[in-house]
Design a protein around this motif. Structure first.
Motif, PDB file in Angstrom:
ATOM      1  N   TYR A  93       0.968  -1.632   0.061  1.00  0.00           N
ATOM      2  CA  TYR A  93      -0.537   0.550  -0.017  1.00  0.00           C
ATOM      3  C   TYR A  93       0.950   1.527   0.361  1.00  0.00           C
ATOM      4  N   GLU A  94       2.176   1.028  -0.099  1.00  0.00           N
ATOM      5  CA  GLU A  94       3.074   2.435   0.570  1.00  0.00           C
ATOM      6  C   GLU A  94       3.897   1.812  -1.185  1.00  0.00           C
ATOM      7  N   PHE A  95       4.405   3.603  -1.737  1.00  0.00           N
ATOM      8  CA  PHE A  95       5.071   3.904  -3.401  1.00  0.00           C
ATOM      9  C   PHE A  95       6.032   4.163  -2.938  1.00  0.00           C
ATOM     10  N   ASN A  96       6.609   4.473  -1.290  1.00  0.00           N
ATOM     11  CA  ASN A  96       7.961   4.864  -1.541  1.00  0.00           C
ATOM     12  C   ASN A  96       8.308   3.776  -0.693  1.00  0.00           C
ATOM     13  N   VAL A  97       8.980   2.912  -1.672  1.00  0.00           N
ATOM     14  CA  VAL A  97       9.057   1.235  -0.922  1.00  0.00           C
ATOM     15  C   VAL A  97      10.188   0.732  -0.969  1.00  0.00           C
ATOM     16  N   ASP A  98      11.693   0.348  -0.396  1.00  0.00           N
ATOM     17  CA  ASP A  98      12.826  -0.262  -1.194  1.00  0.00           C
ATOM     18  C   ASP A  98      12.668  -1.555  -0.702  1.00  0.00           C
ATOM     19  N   LYS A  99      11.667  -2.495  -0.199  1.00  0.00           N
ATOM     20  CA  LYS A  99      11.413  -4.113  -0.509  1.00  0.00           C
ATOM     21  C   LYS A  99       9.860  -3.962  -0.715  1.00  0.00           C
ATOM     22  N   ILE A 100      10.177  -5.337  -0.718  1.00  0.00           N
ATOM     23  CA  ILE A 100       8.616  -6.292  -0.971  1.00  0.00           C
ATOM     24  C   ILE A 100       8.532  -6.944  -0.184  1.00  0.00           C
ATOM     25  N   VAL A 101       7.016  -8.230   0.027  1.00  0.00           N
ATOM     26  CA  VAL A 101       6.760  -9.133   0.116  1.00  0.00           C
ATOM     27  C   VAL A 101       6.118 -10.031  -0.894  1.00  0.00           C
ATOM     28  N   VAL A 102       6.578 -11.070  -0.460  1.00  0.00           N
ATOM     29  CA  VAL A 102       6.117 -12.319  -1.752  1.00  0.00           C
ATOM     30  C   VAL A 102       6.053 -13.745  -1.304  1.00  0.00           C
TER      31      VAL A 102
END
Length: 166
Positions: A93-102
């Motif tokens: 839900y955040e645009f400014n991120v440097d990590k994702i969760v899969v």
């Protein structure tokens, strides 16, 4: 997958997104590599699709060229240990991120939630946030391979996933 400047009436300026290394289109709409979903972030685009029938995720790094144009500077497909697996991007839900969760699972790996850096998506930099507990199960006792066999008429390769005890 196409890009265009962020301005009105620019249909003639739409161009395919090219792989920075090969200068070939990243996704050309063939059955071999199909695009299913795109999620955008401030400096990256995460693309979900299938390649060779297996779910895949690609991380595209972006660099702003000018006010109306962004370039793909790097394209990297997330790789996993097992050849036959299922993977999908979790909700973000955040645009400014440097990590994702899969979410990740395979025929021998219980479901996992993995945190992956967008700047370094290699396997060595991933963190398992959660894994389904399976009492008495030892993943190291099993192997998993993906291969193909020819159809009866010899014209079609049929994918087969094998699981075996080591």
């Amino acid at each position: 997958l196409l890009v265009a400047p962020a301005k009105a009436n620019c249909e003639e300026e739409w161009t395919p997104v090219l792989n920075p290394e090969t200068q070939q289109p990243l996704f050309d709409g063939t059955y071999e590599c199909a695009l299913e979903e795109i999620t955008t972030f401030s400096n990256h685009v995460v693309v979900e699709g299938r390649q060779g029938g297996i779910p895949r995720i690609w991380v595209l790094s972006l660099e702003k060229e000018n006010e109306h144009q962004v370039l793909v500077t790097k394209s990297e497909r997330l790789e996993f240990t097992e050849e036959a697996h299922d993977v999908g991007l979790a909700e973000h839900y955040e645009f400014n991120v440097d990590k994702i969760v899969v979410g990740y699972t395979s025929l021998i790996t219980p479901t996992q939630g993995l945190e992956i850096s967008l700047n370094d998506p290699s396997e060595s930099s991933r963190t398992v946030l959660k894994q389904r507990a399976v009492p008495g199960y030892d993943k190291n006792m099993y192997g998993c391979e993906r291969t193909t066999v020819k159809s009866r008429d010899g014209t079609t390769d049929i994918p087969v996933s094998l699981v075996y005890k080591k």
